[in-house]
Design an enzyme around this catalytic site. Structure first.
Site, PDB file in Angstrom:
ATOM      1  CG  ASP A   1      -1.944   1.042   1.277  1.00 38.56           C
ATOM      2  OD1 ASP A   1      -2.188   1.675   0.235  1.00 38.56           O
ATOM      3  OD2 ASP A   1      -2.521   1.291   2.366  1.00 38.56           O
TER       4      ASP A   1
ATOM      5  NE  ARG B   1      -4.909 -11.732  11.405  1.00 35.02           N
ATOM      6  CZ  ARG B   1      -4.165 -10.683  11.046  1.00 35.02           C
ATOM      7  NH1 ARG B   1      -3.830 -10.501   9.802  1.00 35.02           N
ATOM      8  NH2 ARG B   1      -3.761  -9.809  11.952  1.00 35.02           N
TER       9      ARG B   1
ATOM     10  CE  LYS C   1      -4.799  -0.842  -0.031  1.00 33.48           C
ATOM     11  NZ  LYS C   1      -5.788  -0.685   1.057  1.00 33.48           N
TER      12      LYS C   1
ATOM     13  CG  PHE D   1      -9.421  -1.425   5.248  1.00 33.26           C
ATOM     14  CD1 PHE D   1      -8.145  -0.987   5.560  1.00 33.26           C
ATOM     15  CD2 PHE D   1      -9.928  -2.533   5.917  1.00 33.26           C
ATOM     16  CE1 PHE D   1      -7.384  -1.634   6.537  1.00 33.26           C
ATOM     17  CE2 PHE D   1      -9.181  -3.182   6.894  1.00 33.26           C
ATOM     18  CZ  PHE D   1      -7.905  -2.728   7.194  1.00 33.26           C
TER      19      PHE D   1
HETATM   20  P1  5GP Z   1       2.056  -0.388   3.702  1.00 33.09           P
HETATM   21  O1  5GP Z   1       3.132  -0.395   4.747  1.00 33.09           O
HETATM   22  O2  5GP Z   1       2.559  -0.658   2.294  1.00 33.09           O
HETATM   23  O3  5GP Z   1       1.169   0.819   3.787  1.00 33.09           O
HETATM   24  O4  5GP Z   1       1.065  -1.522   4.039  1.00 33.09           O
HETATM   25  C1  5GP Z   1       1.461  -2.809   4.078  1.00 33.09           C
HETATM   26  C2  5GP Z   1       0.790  -3.529   5.204  1.00 33.09           C
HETATM   27  O5  5GP Z   1      -0.362  -2.842   5.694  1.00 33.09           O
HETATM   28  C3  5GP Z   1       0.323  -4.853   4.668  1.00 33.09           C
HETATM   29  O6  5GP Z   1       1.277  -5.838   4.978  1.00 33.09           O
HETATM   30  C4  5GP Z   1      -0.990  -5.067   5.370  1.00 33.09           C
HETATM   31  O7  5GP Z   1      -0.752  -5.832   6.515  1.00 33.09           O
HETATM   32  C5  5GP Z   1      -1.470  -3.687   5.764  1.00 33.09           C
HETATM   33  N1  5GP Z   1      -2.512  -3.210   4.823  1.00 33.09           N
HETATM   34  C6  5GP Z   1      -2.383  -2.338   3.797  1.00 33.09           C
HETATM   35  N2  5GP Z   1      -3.544  -2.160   3.149  1.00 33.09           N
HETATM   36  C7  5GP Z   1      -4.435  -2.951   3.794  1.00 33.09           C
HETATM   37  C8  5GP Z   1      -5.838  -3.234   3.583  1.00 33.09           C
HETATM   38  O8  5GP Z   1      -6.523  -2.764   2.668  1.00 33.09           O
HETATM   39  N3  5GP Z   1      -6.411  -4.111   4.456  1.00 33.09           N
HETATM   40  C9  5GP Z   1      -5.710  -4.700   5.480  1.00 33.09           C
HETATM   41  N4  5GP Z   1      -6.388  -5.535   6.262  1.00 33.09           N
HETATM   42  N5  5GP Z   1      -4.399  -4.464   5.700  1.00 33.09           N
HETATM   43  C10 5GP Z   1      -3.769  -3.605   4.854  1.00 33.09           C
END
Ligand code: 5GP
Ligand code: MG
Length: 185
Positions: free
Chosen positions: A108, A170, A136, A157
């Protein structure tokens, strides 16, 4: 008592969609690593279900592997990445001079994958590649791309297939969009 109907879930990828996409990903990965032995490092908790299906699919394609885990978190019970990554449990595999594939559920903002990559690179693997089931691109806060990505997902989300909201959902075999709880009817 809170129950599951407190959240509105809309299916985005069915279990069949996910399994098909994992087959395609694992074909590419197996071809790139050419039946050598690799080390898979899963980021817990979110990647556990993806990792389980990916490893079985890679096994069927003749790839040998060792499997290890790194437990990180950035979200807590929130929906947005804090950008502060906490290491909860260290990797117990020695990855020096090994071919490593880092496995995460979703990319993300990029903070988590960037943190995990720098962390693993300090251990001097021969090769470090990354695979995420979901990407994303609209959420990106820093320059970070995965070598292999399953689905390009909308800016919503997501829960299911290892992804949680406050510890729930999960166990679902599919991936759903979770509506904002304030939008519930
Ligand atoms: P980032 O650090 O790239 O923002 O996000 C990575 C982590 O955030 C992922 O490993 C995941 O655990 C969590 N995450 C990011 N987007 C989502 C989402 O849409 N739903 C959920 N449940 N977790 C997310
Ligand atoms: Mg995660």
């Amino acid at each position: 008592m809170m129950n599951r109907t407190d959240h509105i879930l809309t299916q985005l990828y069915s279990s069949e969609d996910i399994q098909k996409r994992i087959e395609q990903l694992s074909s590419r990965i197996a071809a790139d690593f050419r039946a050598e032995e690799i080390d898979l490092v899963g980021l817990l908790n979110g990647s556990y279900m993806f990792l389980a299906d990916l490893t079985r699919s890679l096994h069927a394609k003749g790839l040998g592997m060792r499997i290890g885990f790194l437990t990180l978190s950035s979200y807590g019970a929130e929906r947005r990445s804090s950008g502060r990554i906490t290491l909860h449990q260290d990797l117990r595999l020695d990855i020096r001079n090994r071919k490593v594939l880092l496995v995460d559920d979703i990319l993300d903002s990029g903070y988590t994958l960037q943190f995990a990559c720098s962390y693993l690179l300090e251990r001097s693997p021969a090769v470090l590649k990354t695979v995420v089931l979901l990407d994303k691109p609209s959420g990106r806060r820093l320059h970070m791309e995965a070598d292999y990505a399953g689905f390009s997902a909308p800016n919503a989300f997501l829960v299911g297939y290892g992804l949680d909201y406050g510890g729930k959902y999960r166990e679902r075999p599919d991936i759903c969009i979770l509506a904002d709880p304030s939008e519930k009817g």
